[in-house]
Design a protein around this motif. Structure first.
Motif, PDB file in Angstrom:
ATOM      1  N   MET A 114     -12.350   5.902 -10.420  1.00 11.98           N
ATOM      2  CA  MET A 114     -12.196   4.193  -9.634  1.00 11.98           C
ATOM      3  C   MET A 114     -10.847   4.088 -10.538  1.00 11.98           C
ATOM      4  O   MET A 114     -10.627   3.300 -10.943  1.00 11.98           O
ATOM      5  CB  MET A 114     -13.610   3.200 -10.590  1.00 11.98           C
ATOM      6  N   ILE A 115     -11.053   4.985 -11.706  1.00 11.65           N
ATOM      7  CA  ILE A 115      -9.300   4.918 -12.731  1.00 11.65           C
ATOM      8  C   ILE A 115      -8.571   4.197 -11.948  1.00 11.65           C
ATOM      9  O   ILE A 115      -7.952   3.257 -11.851  1.00 11.65           O
ATOM     10  CB  ILE A 115      -9.864   5.935 -14.242  1.00 11.65           C
ATOM     11  N   VAL A 116      -7.455   5.447 -11.758  1.00 14.76           N
ATOM     12  CA  VAL A 116      -6.019   5.908 -10.972  1.00 14.76           C
ATOM     13  C   VAL A 116      -6.805   4.062  -9.812  1.00 14.76           C
ATOM     14  O   VAL A 116      -5.118   3.639 -10.347  1.00 14.76           O
ATOM     15  CB  VAL A 116      -6.195   6.942 -10.482  1.00 14.76           C
ATOM     16  N   PRO A 117      -7.350   4.210  -9.158  1.00 16.09           N
ATOM     17  CA  PRO A 117      -7.392   3.687  -7.997  1.00 16.09           C
ATOM     18  C   PRO A 117      -7.013   1.741  -8.693  1.00 16.09           C
ATOM     19  O   PRO A 117      -6.432   1.265  -7.640  1.00 16.09           O
ATOM     20  CB  PRO A 117      -8.377   3.651  -6.786  1.00 16.09           C
ATOM     21  N   THR A 118      -7.640   2.251  -9.535  1.00 17.71           N
ATOM     22  CA  THR A 118      -7.693   0.211 -10.371  1.00 17.71           C
ATOM     23  C   THR A 118      -6.118  -0.027 -10.655  1.00 17.71           C
ATOM     24  O   THR A 118      -6.137  -1.056 -11.243  1.00 17.71           O
ATOM     25  CB  THR A 118      -9.403   0.646 -10.998  1.00 17.71           C
ATOM     26  N   ILE A 119      -5.397   1.218 -11.479  1.00 23.99           N
ATOM     27  CA  ILE A 119      -4.666   0.747 -11.987  1.00 23.99           C
ATOM     28  C   ILE A 119      -3.480   0.853 -11.292  1.00 23.99           C
ATOM     29  O   ILE A 119      -2.709  -0.862 -11.626  1.00 23.99           O
ATOM     30  CB  ILE A 119      -4.628   2.059 -13.041  1.00 23.99           C
ATOM     31  N   ALA A 120      -3.767   1.642 -10.058  1.00 24.42           N
ATOM     32  CA  ALA A 120      -2.979   1.250  -8.955  1.00 24.42           C
ATOM     33  C   ALA A 120      -2.767   0.224  -8.256  1.00 24.42           C
ATOM     34  O   ALA A 120      -1.522  -1.009  -7.827  1.00 24.42           O
ATOM     35  CB  ALA A 120      -2.970   2.444  -8.121  1.00 24.42           C
ATOM     36  N   LEU A 121      -3.481  -0.655  -7.772  1.00 30.30           N
ATOM     37  CA  LEU A 121      -4.259  -2.094  -7.892  1.00 30.30           C
ATOM     38  C   LEU A 121      -3.611  -3.318  -8.260  1.00 30.30           C
ATOM     39  O   LEU A 121      -3.146  -4.040  -7.829  1.00 30.30           O
ATOM     40  CB  LEU A 121      -6.083  -1.935  -7.061  1.00 30.30           C
ATOM     41  N   PHE A 122      -4.105  -2.461  -9.908  1.00 29.15           N
ATOM     42  CA  PHE A 122      -3.875  -4.232 -10.508  1.00 29.15           C
ATOM     43  C   PHE A 122      -2.006  -4.164 -10.205  1.00 29.15           C
ATOM     44  O   PHE A 122      -1.305  -5.460 -10.026  1.00 29.15           O
ATOM     45  CB  PHE A 122      -3.323  -3.535 -12.014  1.00 29.15           C
TER      46      PHE A 122
ATOM     47  N   LYS B  53       1.028  -1.026   0.121  1.00 30.12           N
ATOM     48  CA  LYS B  53       0.214   0.197  -0.270  1.00 30.12           C
ATOM     49  C   LYS B  53       0.783   1.098   0.238  1.00 30.12           C
ATOM     50  O   LYS B  53       0.443   1.793  -0.812  1.00 30.12           O
ATOM     51  CB  LYS B  53      -1.263  -0.004   1.557  1.00 30.12           C
ATOM     52  N   ASP B  54       1.568   1.415   1.158  1.00 28.12           N
ATOM     53  CA  ASP B  54       2.402   2.323   1.043  1.00 28.12           C
ATOM     54  C   ASP B  54       3.564   2.615  -0.400  1.00 28.12           C
ATOM     55  O   ASP B  54       4.338   3.933  -0.113  1.00 28.12           O
ATOM     56  CB  ASP B  54       3.677   2.737   2.246  1.00 28.12           C
ATOM     57  N   TYR B  55       4.477   1.910  -0.542  1.00 27.39           N
ATOM     58  CA  TYR B  55       5.298   2.008  -1.794  1.00 27.39           C
ATOM     59  C   TYR B  55       5.149   1.911  -2.889  1.00 27.39           C
ATOM     60  O   TYR B  55       5.567   1.066  -4.031  1.00 27.39           O
ATOM     61  CB  TYR B  55       6.264   0.884  -0.933  1.00 27.39           C
ATOM     62  N   ILE B  56       3.865   1.141  -3.103  1.00 26.96           N
ATOM     63  CA  ILE B  56       3.125   0.206  -4.983  1.00 26.96           C
ATOM     64  C   ILE B  56       2.267   1.576  -5.186  1.00 26.96           C
ATOM     65  O   ILE B  56       1.730   2.109  -5.744  1.00 26.96           O
ATOM     66  CB  ILE B  56       3.147  -1.178  -5.115  1.00 26.96           C
ATOM     67  N   PHE B  57       0.978   1.307  -4.347  1.00 27.51           N
ATOM     68  CA  PHE B  57      -0.617   1.972  -4.067  1.00 27.51           C
ATOM     69  C   PHE B  57      -0.623   3.239  -4.261  1.00 27.51           C
ATOM     70  O   PHE B  57      -0.628   3.736  -5.092  1.00 27.51           O
ATOM     71  CB  PHE B  57      -1.678   1.398  -3.247  1.00 27.51           C
ATOM     72  N   TYR B  58       0.224   3.250  -3.093  1.00 27.41           N
ATOM     73  CA  TYR B  58       0.387   5.439  -2.982  1.00 27.41           C
ATOM     74  C   TYR B  58       1.094   6.167  -4.178  1.00 27.41           C
ATOM     75  O   TYR B  58       0.716   6.926  -4.630  1.00 27.41           O
ATOM     76  CB  TYR B  58       0.261   6.465  -2.172  1.00 27.41           C
ATOM     77  N   PRO B  59       2.307   5.471  -4.122  1.00 25.93           N
ATOM     78  CA  PRO B  59       3.061   6.893  -5.289  1.00 25.93           C
ATOM     79  C   PRO B  59       2.799   6.123  -6.607  1.00 25.93           C
ATOM     80  O   PRO B  59       2.873   7.115  -7.759  1.00 25.93           O
ATOM     81  CB  PRO B  59       4.182   5.092  -5.295  1.00 25.93           C
ATOM     82  N   ILE B  60       2.257   4.842  -7.639  1.00 29.49           N
ATOM     83  CA  ILE B  60       1.352   4.747  -8.830  1.00 29.49           C
ATOM     84  C   ILE B  60       0.240   5.901  -8.678  1.00 29.49           C
ATOM     85  O   ILE B  60      -0.204   6.339  -9.819  1.00 29.49           O
ATOM     86  CB  ILE B  60       1.016   3.369  -8.560  1.00 29.49           C
ATOM     87  N   SER B  61      -0.803   6.036  -7.496  1.00 20.35           N
ATOM     88  CA  SER B  61      -1.532   6.682  -7.193  1.00 20.35           C
ATOM     89  C   SER B  61      -1.531   7.927  -7.786  1.00 20.35           C
ATOM     90  O   SER B  61      -2.223   8.592  -8.294  1.00 20.35           O
ATOM     91  CB  SER B  61      -2.456   6.386  -6.327  1.00 20.35           C
ATOM     92  N   LEU B  62      -0.771   8.375  -7.355  1.00 12.96           N
ATOM     93  CA  LEU B  62      -0.108  10.061  -7.198  1.00 12.96           C
ATOM     94  C   LEU B  62       0.841  10.495  -8.630  1.00 12.96           C
ATOM     95  O   LEU B  62       1.373  11.107  -7.886  1.00 12.96           O
ATOM     96  CB  LEU B  62       0.183  10.298  -5.637  1.00 12.96           C
TER      97      LEU B  62
END
Lengths: 496, 76
Positions: free
Chosen positions: A314-322, A283-292
């Motif tokens: 939904m678009i950005v979080p979904t890409i980050a979630l991937f 979450k801290d080192y993949i999800f947030y940096p990609i989302s932002l």
């Protein structure tokens, strides 16, 4: 030396405790560092060189980022840019070792990987990134950094700790306390029980069924999948109990990695309770940096004007979630089954994210509450099925084998076949496992009710207290899978 | 501050965003909402919100958000 071997808990750890007690407080971190190096040399021998490389790279990267920040050479956006370049180089250098050892087998080149490389590499990345984000200050003593990265209870299979949470207790050299030693050993005992009485008893049956699933019908395969999930949970959470418990004896707190995962309400919640430190790291080192990341923000803004706020958000979080689940899958290994496992949870959690708000609205409208027994039972059953299917593919020899097993469960399910099935373990072991799993469920249920069982037991009168702990000790001695007729089962997550 | 309230009201149309102090603790703001909020704040106030700022203390209320924006503006 692995944590579940009795020599670790009842020979190695007591010696460390005595030495720790005898060492003056301000040199205790030095003692721990010497122990870490000796422990690492014992299990990884010459491969310790790569660990030392990782420490030096991480130390230098941290120092360079820190010095850049305190010098007046750059300011504002230029400073940020240069810090990020140094961080990027540090991450690439550390990751390259992980890639060579773990993923070069895909192109036919295999090496024996240094123990714990998957875990300490994640810790090096979090340490360097946190310095760049200015949430921690750089460690000036390379010995202390090496201690944080190689701390012996956690170096083989985590939990993946953060420097900010560890540094105080790790370097303080706090005095040992009777309460912490007894409480730590109680937890070690419970961990040994889970590992030796449940996981190691199930291991031969799981091995047999997953080696040749074509020899079994769907009923046996379904039970085999449940057995593997139980084995994995008892083994990984049991080892975590031993690890966290042994650190507790030294008055050093490690982060929790499990929180009654099978009491989760959905797949997303399950991952907040299973391998917690990997989840929070992602979450801290993949999800947030990609989302932002700027390109994704631009994409989100563009989408907002075209499809409206509800879909665009939904678009950005979904890409980050991937990318989170891609990393989760790949982190476990180079096999396609791991990739499938990651994508399986990506799809499930994506579906959940879309559906859950509508389901909640529907339930509110029709006065259906979460506490409703039917609803909670349905949720628990749904999660149980989801988790077991995921673990079946995770453990399968290949994706094709996983699908064949799944097909057999659906189309070749005959309860009558249970009578003649060859499980690879005798009835006596099965009965022991059955009752041990019930005990595990009861303990998890109590913990889910926020009752701290060890505290409750410690308030009982001495005879009752000792009766409980002796019962646990003797149940491990009498029913644990060890000695003649049993082979030592390696820790599953030490291989990742 | 008014601009921030407008952004919050657009993301959470049915909530009392002015007085609520538990936007994160009570799960009113989802992780998807947070990312949308970050994007809008960055555009409107010309600040750069790093992942390190994504902690409950900064997102629990309109006031906490405003304090974070002011701090980030000073740091720019």
């Amino acid at each position: 030396m692995e944590y579940h071997l009795l020599t670790y808990s009842f020979l190695f750890l007591p010696i460390i405790l005595i030495l720790y007690k005898l060492t003056p407080s301000k040199f205790r971190w030095c003692l721990l560092l010497v122990v870490d190096i000796a422990f690492y040399l014992m299990i990884s021998k010459a491969l310790i060189v790569f660990f030392i490389f990782a420490v030096v790279i991480t130390y230098c990267t941290g120092l360079m980022i820190d010095r850049l920040g305190s010098s007046n050479k750059y300011t504002g956006k230029m400073l940020k840019k240069h810090k990020r370049i140094i961080l990027f180089i540090g991450i690439i250098l550390n990751l390259s070792m992980l890639i060579v050892f773990k993923y070069f087998k895909l192109i036919g080149i295999s090496f024996i990987a240094p123990i714990g490389i998957s875990y300490y590499t994640l810790q090096t990345i979090s340490y360097m990134t946190d310095i760049c984000r200015r949430t921690i200050s750089c460690e000036q003593n390379i010995g202390k950094l090496a201690l944080y990265l190689s701390y012996f209870p956690q170096v083989i299979e985590g939990p993946i700790s953060r420097y900010s949470n560890m540094k105080n207790e790790l370097f303080a050299g706090k005095d040992l306390s009777y309460t912490n030693i007894t409480s730590g050993y109680q937890r070690i005992l419970w961990g040994l029980f889970k590992k030796m009485v449940i996981a190691d008893h199930l291991a031969p049956a799981v091995y047999k069924i997953f080696l040749h699933p074509e020899n079994y019908d769907g009923t046996v395969i379904a039970i085999g999948a449940i057995m593997f999930t139980t084995q994995l949970y008892a083994e990984f959470s049991g080892c975590m109990d031993i690890i966290i418990g042994s650190s507790e004896t030294l008055s050093i707190t490690l982060p929790e990695n499990f929180r009654q995962p099978f009491f989760a309400k959905n797949a997303s919640d399950f991952w907040h309770r299973w391998h917690i430190t990997l989840g929070t790291w992602l979450k801290d080192y993949i999800f947030y940096p990609i989302s932002l990341a700027k390109p994704l923000k631009k994409l989100s803004k563009k989408a907002k004007t075209i499809v409206g706020i509800n879909i665009s958000k939904m678009i950005v979080p979904t890409i980050a979630l991937f990318f989170v689940w891609l990393t989760n899958g790949i982190w476990h290994g180079a096999g396609l089954t791991y990739l499938f496992y990651g994508m399986y949870y990506f799809v499930l959690i994506f579906i959940e994210t879309i559906c859950e708000p509508h389901i909640e609205k529907f339930c509110q409208k029709h006065s259906i509450y979460e506490s409703n027994l039917l609803i909670s039972s349905f949720r628990a059953l749904k999660l149980f099925v989801i988790v077991n299917i995921g673990e079946m593919f995770f453990r399968a020899k290949s994706i094709t084998s996983g699908f064949n097993m799944f097909k057999k469960i659906i189309f070749d399910f005959h309860l009558s076949s249970l009578k003649d099935a060859n499980w690879g373990i005798d009835k006596y072991d099965m009965i022991i496992c059955f009752f041990a799993i019930i005990l595990l469920f009861i303990v998890d249920f109590i913990h889910e009710k926020n009752i701290k069982l060890r505290d409750v037991i410690s308030n009982y009168k001495l005879p009752i207290r000792w009766a409980i702990w002796y019962a646990l000790i003797f149940s491990i001695i009498l029913t644990g899978a060890y000695g003649a007729g049993y082979t030592v089962i390696d820790m599953i997550y030490a291989a990742y | 501050m008014d601009e921030l309230i407008e952004i919050l009201e657009e993301i959470l149309p049915c909530e009392d965003v002015v007085n609520c102090t538990t936007l994160i603790d009570d799960h009113i703001l989802s992780s998807f909402d947070i990312l949308s909020l970050v994007s809008d704040i960055e555009d409107s106030f010309d600040v750069d919100i790093s992942p390190a700022e994504l902690i409950p203390e900064n997102f629990n209320s309109a006031n906490a958000l405003w304090n974070m924006i002011c701090r980030l503006r000073e740091e720019c």
